[in-house]
Design an enzyme around this catalytic site. Sequence first.
Site, PDB file in Angstrom:
ATOM      1  N   LYS A   1       0.814  -1.215   0.000  1.00 30.13           N
ATOM      2  CA  LYS A   1       0.000   0.000   0.000  1.00 30.13           C
ATOM      3  C   LYS A   1       0.847   1.264   0.000  1.00 30.13           C
ATOM      4  CE  LYS A   1      -4.348  -1.948   1.311  1.00 30.13           C
ATOM      5  NZ  LYS A   1      -5.454  -2.074   2.278  1.00 30.13           N
TER       6      LYS A   1
ATOM      7  N   ARG B   1      -3.719 -10.058   4.756  1.00 31.54           N
ATOM      8  CA  ARG B   1      -4.083 -10.075   3.320  1.00 31.54           C
ATOM      9  C   ARG B   1      -2.877  -9.565   2.555  1.00 31.54           C
ATOM     10  NH1 ARG B   1      -5.859  -6.626  -0.514  1.00 31.54           N
ATOM     11  NH2 ARG B   1      -7.402  -7.399  -2.026  1.00 31.54           N
TER      12      ARG B   1
HETATM   13  C1  7PM Z   1      -5.536   1.202  -1.904  1.00 29.54           C
HETATM   14  C2  7PM Z   1      -4.513   0.330  -2.221  1.00 29.54           C
HETATM   15  C3  7PM Z   1      -6.775   0.716  -1.679  1.00 29.54           C
HETATM   16  C4  7PM Z   1      -4.730  -1.006  -2.278  1.00 29.54           C
HETATM   17  C5  7PM Z   1      -6.994  -0.628  -1.760  1.00 29.54           C
HETATM   18  C6  7PM Z   1      -5.984  -1.489  -2.070  1.00 29.54           C
HETATM   19  C7  7PM Z   1      -8.146  -4.485   1.370  1.00 29.54           C
HETATM   20  C8  7PM Z   1      -9.195  -5.221   0.830  1.00 29.54           C
HETATM   21  C9  7PM Z   1      -8.198  -4.144  -0.777  1.00 29.54           C
HETATM   22  C10 7PM Z   1      -7.905  -4.502   2.783  1.00 29.54           C
HETATM   23  C11 7PM Z   1      -9.773  -5.984   2.957  1.00 29.54           C
HETATM   24  C12 7PM Z   1      -5.315  -3.697  -2.922  1.00 29.54           C
HETATM   25  C13 7PM Z   1      -6.195  -2.950  -2.007  1.00 29.54           C
HETATM   26  N1  7PM Z   1      -7.506  -3.817   0.346  1.00 29.54           N
HETATM   27  N2  7PM Z   1     -10.005  -5.975   1.611  1.00 29.54           N
HETATM   28  N3  7PM Z   1      -9.224  -5.002  -0.510  1.00 29.54           N
HETATM   29  N4  7PM Z   1      -8.759  -5.271   3.536  1.00 29.54           N
HETATM   30  N5  7PM Z   1     -10.578  -6.700   3.776  1.00 29.54           N
HETATM   31  O1  7PM Z   1      -4.693  -4.602  -2.332  1.00 29.54           O
HETATM   32  O2  7PM Z   1      -6.990  -3.855   3.339  1.00 29.54           O
HETATM   33  O3  7PM Z   1      -5.311  -3.383  -4.115  1.00 29.54           O
HETATM   34  S1  7PM Z   1      -7.849  -3.492  -2.346  1.00 29.54           S
END
Ligand code: 7PM
Length: 358
Positions: free
Chosen positions: A300, A335
Amino acid sequence: MRRQPFYLIPRALSAYPLEGAQAVGNLAWASAFELWDSSGTRRALVPAAEALSEKLYAYWPAQDEADRRTYGEVLRQRFSSPRTSVAGLDLDRPRIMGVVNVTPDSFSDGGDRFDSGRAVADGLAMIEAGADLIDVGGESTRPGAAPVPVDEELRRVLSVVKALAEQGARVSIDTRRAAVMAEAAAAGAAMLNDVTALSGDPQSLSVAAESGLPVVLMHMQGEPQSMQAAPQYDHVSLDVFDYLADRIAACEEAGIPRHRLIVDPGIGFGKTLDHNLRLLADLALLHAIGCAVLLGVSRKSFIAKVDGPSEAKQRLPGSLAAMLNGIRQGVQIVRVHDVAETRQALAVWCCMDVSVLP
Ligand code: 7PM
């Protein structure tokens, strides 16, 4: 005014029960607590034995004696209640959720055909590398991402969920749409993962209840397109706690029992760097909700803000560091995109836990 009479943020965390320490979830113990009151003011830092005893009530006005006593008892139970298993996974040790994004950046030819065969192969390789769960998402929720039509999201994910489930993988579906949850459950998904904590679709609470599946409830402030514009919190850790506690109550009202619910602070979802770092420092507070905790820090952008510009794939060291900070605070599921590296980091981290050494 905050929703809870007071907040106890676990501090002095360890992987084994020192004398007087309080279990916070099933993988960590706290020897001290930081006390915050319902106005969001930090009141003290006290030994665990004091924080969970009658002495705690000395920090609060006498008029709500009964509330304090009841809530103190509720907190003790929530911190200590067993976190048994989710999706058939025993939470007796940290579990790895591998990420399979079936989104344009995963398209092989950059056109509108994505390569579901490659997505399935990636998922199976992650299982081989040690993943306990595979999280399949068809709609990018990155900051600025535009919503994907439901039928396009279904087209992307269903064949991947089905193929992975048929190979015996435990599949989580990363979606905020009720229709996608229902179809993915029918195709063999073992867990629902909703970045809107079942608030993004009027049908998702009932569909989730009906599915009988465990659900990850994640905190997000605003919408992916605009959530990073100007995130605002009174106290980010207490605000996220209150939001997740409210969502748990909404789920229980909809017939989803607490033991099927997992909470997640939503790192990167409507948070500044300071908000993300504060949430990561206070993660153990979430054990007071009484559910398993999932953490997603992998690749991230806060990592680049701390260490300097980097592409997502260059953020593995920072991802592992932030992940282990979560493990030290008793997080049960992480995750991640880099499963083999995470598995090795966890193996080395856990084997030095004195409770397993001879
Ligand atoms: C910004 C960068 C926003 C990366 C989102 C992402 C999560 C998720 C995602 C999390 C849960 C990515 C993520 N992140 N679900 N889905 N928790 N439960 O990995 O932190 O692309 S999307």
